[in-house]
Design a protein around this motif. Sequence first.
Motif, PDB file in Angstrom:
ATOM      1  N   LEU A 141      -8.154   8.189  -6.133  1.00 47.80           N
ATOM      2  CA  LEU A 141      -8.011   6.915  -5.669  1.00 47.80           C
ATOM      3  C   LEU A 141      -7.796   6.241  -7.152  1.00 47.80           C
ATOM      4  CD1 LEU A 141     -11.548   6.357  -4.045  1.00 47.80           C
ATOM      5  CD2 LEU A 141      -9.333   6.293  -2.805  1.00 47.80           C
ATOM      6  N   SER A 142      -7.372   6.940  -8.285  1.00 49.39           N
ATOM      7  CA  SER A 142      -7.005   6.212  -9.244  1.00 49.39           C
ATOM      8  C   SER A 142      -5.666   5.692  -9.095  1.00 49.39           C
ATOM      9  CB  SER A 142      -7.077   7.145 -10.554  1.00 49.39           C
ATOM     10  OG  SER A 142      -6.163   8.335 -10.497  1.00 49.39           O
ATOM     11  N   TRP A 143      -4.836   6.132  -8.220  1.00 49.55           N
ATOM     12  CA  TRP A 143      -3.499   6.024  -7.947  1.00 49.55           C
ATOM     13  C   TRP A 143      -3.618   4.496  -7.399  1.00 49.55           C
ATOM     14  CZ3 TRP A 143      -1.070  10.842  -5.439  1.00 49.55           C
ATOM     15  CH2 TRP A 143      -0.889  11.641  -6.350  1.00 49.55           C
ATOM     16  N   TYR A 144      -4.593   4.149  -6.576  1.00 52.14           N
ATOM     17  CA  TYR A 144      -4.728   2.920  -6.029  1.00 52.14           C
ATOM     18  C   TYR A 144      -5.467   1.977  -6.903  1.00 52.14           C
ATOM     19  CZ  TYR A 144      -2.508   5.159  -2.158  1.00 52.14           C
ATOM     20  OH  TYR A 144      -1.404   5.778  -1.302  1.00 52.14           O
ATOM     21  N   ARG A 145      -5.597   2.213  -8.078  1.00 49.00           N
ATOM     22  CA  ARG A 145      -6.431   1.146  -8.909  1.00 49.00           C
ATOM     23  C   ARG A 145      -5.724  -0.155  -9.115  1.00 49.00           C
ATOM     24  NH1 ARG A 145     -10.461  -0.146 -12.092  1.00 49.00           N
ATOM     25  NH2 ARG A 145      -9.924  -1.331 -14.130  1.00 49.00           N
ATOM     26  N   GLY A 146      -6.205  -1.065  -8.906  1.00 46.65           N
ATOM     27  CA  GLY A 146      -5.739  -2.335  -8.898  1.00 46.65           C
ATOM     28  C   GLY A 146      -4.879  -2.820  -7.610  1.00 46.65           C
ATOM     29  N   ASN A 147      -5.041  -1.979  -6.535  1.00 53.19           N
ATOM     30  CA  ASN A 147      -4.514  -2.132  -5.206  1.00 53.19           C
ATOM     31  C   ASN A 147      -5.212  -3.187  -4.407  1.00 53.19           C
ATOM     32  OD1 ASN A 147      -2.251  -1.683  -3.476  1.00 53.19           O
ATOM     33  ND2 ASN A 147      -3.507  -0.657  -2.104  1.00 53.19           N
ATOM     34  N   SER A 148      -6.534  -3.144  -4.675  1.00 56.81           N
ATOM     35  CA  SER A 148      -7.437  -4.119  -3.946  1.00 56.81           C
ATOM     36  C   SER A 148      -7.083  -5.555  -4.577  1.00 56.81           C
ATOM     37  CB  SER A 148      -8.945  -3.826  -4.083  1.00 56.81           C
ATOM     38  OG  SER A 148      -9.199  -3.731  -5.447  1.00 56.81           O
ATOM     39  N   ALA A 149      -6.654  -5.558  -5.660  1.00 51.39           N
ATOM     40  CA  ALA A 149      -6.241  -6.805  -6.249  1.00 51.39           C
ATOM     41  C   ALA A 149      -4.773  -7.307  -5.849  1.00 51.39           C
ATOM     42  CB  ALA A 149      -6.478  -6.798  -7.702  1.00 51.39           C
ATOM     43  N   ASN A 150      -4.379  -6.294  -5.925  1.00 45.14           N
ATOM     44  CA  ASN A 150      -2.893  -6.565  -5.497  1.00 45.14           C
ATOM     45  C   ASN A 150      -2.987  -7.091  -3.944  1.00 45.14           C
ATOM     46  OD1 ASN A 150      -0.129  -6.450  -6.020  1.00 45.14           O
ATOM     47  ND2 ASN A 150       0.298  -4.454  -5.197  1.00 45.14           N
ATOM     48  N   LEU A 151      -3.691  -6.397  -3.056  1.00 44.41           N
ATOM     49  CA  LEU A 151      -3.738  -6.760  -1.771  1.00 44.41           C
ATOM     50  C   LEU A 151      -4.459  -8.177  -1.482  1.00 44.41           C
ATOM     51  CD1 LEU A 151      -4.894  -3.562   0.222  1.00 44.41           C
ATOM     52  CD2 LEU A 151      -2.363  -4.474  -0.037  1.00 44.41           C
ATOM     53  N   VAL A 152      -5.269  -8.711  -2.389  1.00 45.09           N
ATOM     54  CA  VAL A 152      -5.878  -9.793  -2.457  1.00 45.09           C
ATOM     55  C   VAL A 152      -4.852 -10.663  -2.582  1.00 45.09           C
ATOM     56  CG1 VAL A 152      -7.488 -11.495  -3.534  1.00 45.09           C
ATOM     57  CG2 VAL A 152      -8.277  -9.194  -2.910  1.00 45.09           C
ATOM     58  N   THR A 209       0.776  -1.205   0.003  1.00 47.77           N
ATOM     59  CA  THR A 209       0.008   0.016  -0.041  1.00 47.77           C
ATOM     60  C   THR A 209       0.847   1.289   0.007  1.00 47.77           C
ATOM     61  OG1 THR A 209      -1.711  -1.173   1.262  1.00 47.77           O
ATOM     62  CG2 THR A 209      -1.717   1.303   1.162  1.00 47.77           C
ATOM     63  N   THR A 210       2.043   1.016   0.754  1.00 48.70           N
ATOM     64  CA  THR A 210       3.009   2.224   0.766  1.00 48.70           C
ATOM     65  C   THR A 210       3.485   2.886  -0.693  1.00 48.70           C
ATOM     66  OG1 THR A 210       3.697   1.636   2.887  1.00 48.70           O
ATOM     67  CG2 THR A 210       5.249   3.184   1.687  1.00 48.70           C
ATOM     68  N   ILE A 211       3.776   1.725  -1.496  1.00 46.49           N
ATOM     69  CA  ILE A 211       4.106   2.090  -3.002  1.00 46.49           C
ATOM     70  C   ILE A 211       3.360   2.060  -3.999  1.00 46.49           C
ATOM     71  CG2 ILE A 211       6.576   1.865  -1.987  1.00 46.49           C
ATOM     72  CD1 ILE A 211       4.966  -0.838  -4.049  1.00 46.49           C
ATOM     73  N   ALA A 212       2.283   1.638  -3.585  1.00 48.72           N
ATOM     74  CA  ALA A 212       1.257   1.407  -4.868  1.00 48.72           C
ATOM     75  C   ALA A 212       1.010   2.263  -5.975  1.00 48.72           C
ATOM     76  CB  ALA A 212      -0.329   1.299  -4.192  1.00 48.72           C
ATOM     77  N   PRO A 213       0.994   3.771  -5.719  1.00 49.56           N
ATOM     78  CA  PRO A 213       1.114   4.499  -6.896  1.00 49.56           C
ATOM     79  C   PRO A 213       2.148   4.307  -7.933  1.00 49.56           C
ATOM     80  CG  PRO A 213       0.168   5.827  -5.086  1.00 49.56           C
ATOM     81  CD  PRO A 213       0.945   4.430  -4.493  1.00 49.56           C
ATOM     82  N   PHE A 214       3.245   4.127  -7.335  1.00 45.82           N
ATOM     83  CA  PHE A 214       4.616   3.991  -8.039  1.00 45.82           C
ATOM     84  C   PHE A 214       4.294   2.501  -8.911  1.00 45.82           C
ATOM     85  CE2 PHE A 214       5.859   6.839  -4.427  1.00 45.82           C
ATOM     86  CZ  PHE A 214       6.330   8.035  -5.295  1.00 45.82           C
ATOM     87  N   ASP A 215       3.739   1.654  -8.251  1.00 45.89           N
ATOM     88  CA  ASP A 215       3.805   0.361  -8.746  1.00 45.89           C
ATOM     89  C   ASP A 215       2.964   0.120  -9.942  1.00 45.89           C
ATOM     90  OD1 ASP A 215       4.521  -2.090  -8.658  1.00 45.89           O
ATOM     91  OD2 ASP A 215       2.943  -3.030  -7.316  1.00 45.89           O
ATOM     92  N   ARG A 216       1.697   0.968  -9.880  1.00 45.12           N
ATOM     93  CA  ARG A 216       0.754   1.428 -10.978  1.00 45.12           C
ATOM     94  C   ARG A 216       1.506   1.991 -12.328  1.00 45.12           C
ATOM     95  NH1 ARG A 216      -4.919   4.405 -12.290  1.00 45.12           N
ATOM     96  NH2 ARG A 216      -5.208   3.299 -14.563  1.00 45.12           N
ATOM     97  N   ALA A 217       2.112   3.046 -12.015  1.00 45.66           N
ATOM     98  CA  ALA A 217       2.889   4.083 -12.971  1.00 45.66           C
ATOM     99  C   ALA A 217       3.954   2.974 -13.603  1.00 45.66           C
ATOM    100  CB  ALA A 217       3.452   4.936 -12.333  1.00 45.66           C
TER     101      ALA A 217
END
Length: 301
Positions: free
Chosen positions: A70-81, A32-40
């Motif tokens: 919240l677009s920065w964290y798009r896919g983060n829920s899937a990532n956390l799962v 969660t800490t690095i989720a925005p950079f991960d998506r980019a």
Amino acid sequence: MDQNDEQAKLSNPQKIITSLVAGACAGAVAKTTIAPFDRAKINFQVRVGKFSYRRCFQFLRESYVKEGFLSWYRGNSANLVRVIPSAAINFTAHEQWKRVLGTDEKQKTPGRRFISGSLAGVTSATITYPLDLARARMAVTSKAMYSNLFALFVCILRTEGVTALYRGVLISLIGVLPYSGCVYFTYESLKHIRTDYNTQRPINKTERMLGGAIAGLVGQTASYPFDVVRRRLQTAAVIRPDEATLGALATARKIVREEGIRRGLYKGVTMNWLKGPISVGVSFMTFDTLLRLFRESSLFT
């Protein structure tokens, strides 16, 4: 008190339970800490074009303007799962493989450190791979294509078949071997060096985070080309339909031919040098801290 002394008090089932809980929390906090950079990073990995920090932050800014924070964290829920069970299994498998292989029990065994780390990564990656594929797909598509994780899996199964859930798994497992092996080997070795240097003072949180950061940097650099190929395979059906039938070797050759090694197979690696050490450092620090707290609590003693 050394971690080996703490573990000696517990039965193996208790060690597994505490490792699973601590590992799950560590993975969730770190990702969660690095989720925005991960998506980019994923967006640059799967598209042709040169990576730069300016373009990276431009992508994040445009995403914010068009779709909100919240677009920065798009896919983060899937990532956390994926990450929560993956991290839980990874850390737990590492401790169990260390026990099975007798890593560093009576003498220092650096070779076994690497092997136990690699096996832990393979164990975790094999079980959770479909969730990793889902994370990549959601990161490079809009909400209009896949509204949620369930819709994504239904769509893949209907249009591409069940085997699509494991597209790229072989290259993923090959990439996990050097990554997980290097990360655990480096982190455990740095802990041994620190303990040998000062046997009187326990390793503190800052030292654990710094050791994890160095381990993350080594692991990310060693395995990054495998990550790029894996992401291309996972997202080809929605980004490059003409490449949907290409295998791992053919995809790698195409990347090298069209984009080169540094700008292709290592595209975005500098982003990993920023987020990777942060993620792994936070992960190891959180895991070791929670593990110590859990195993010192009255619930397990």
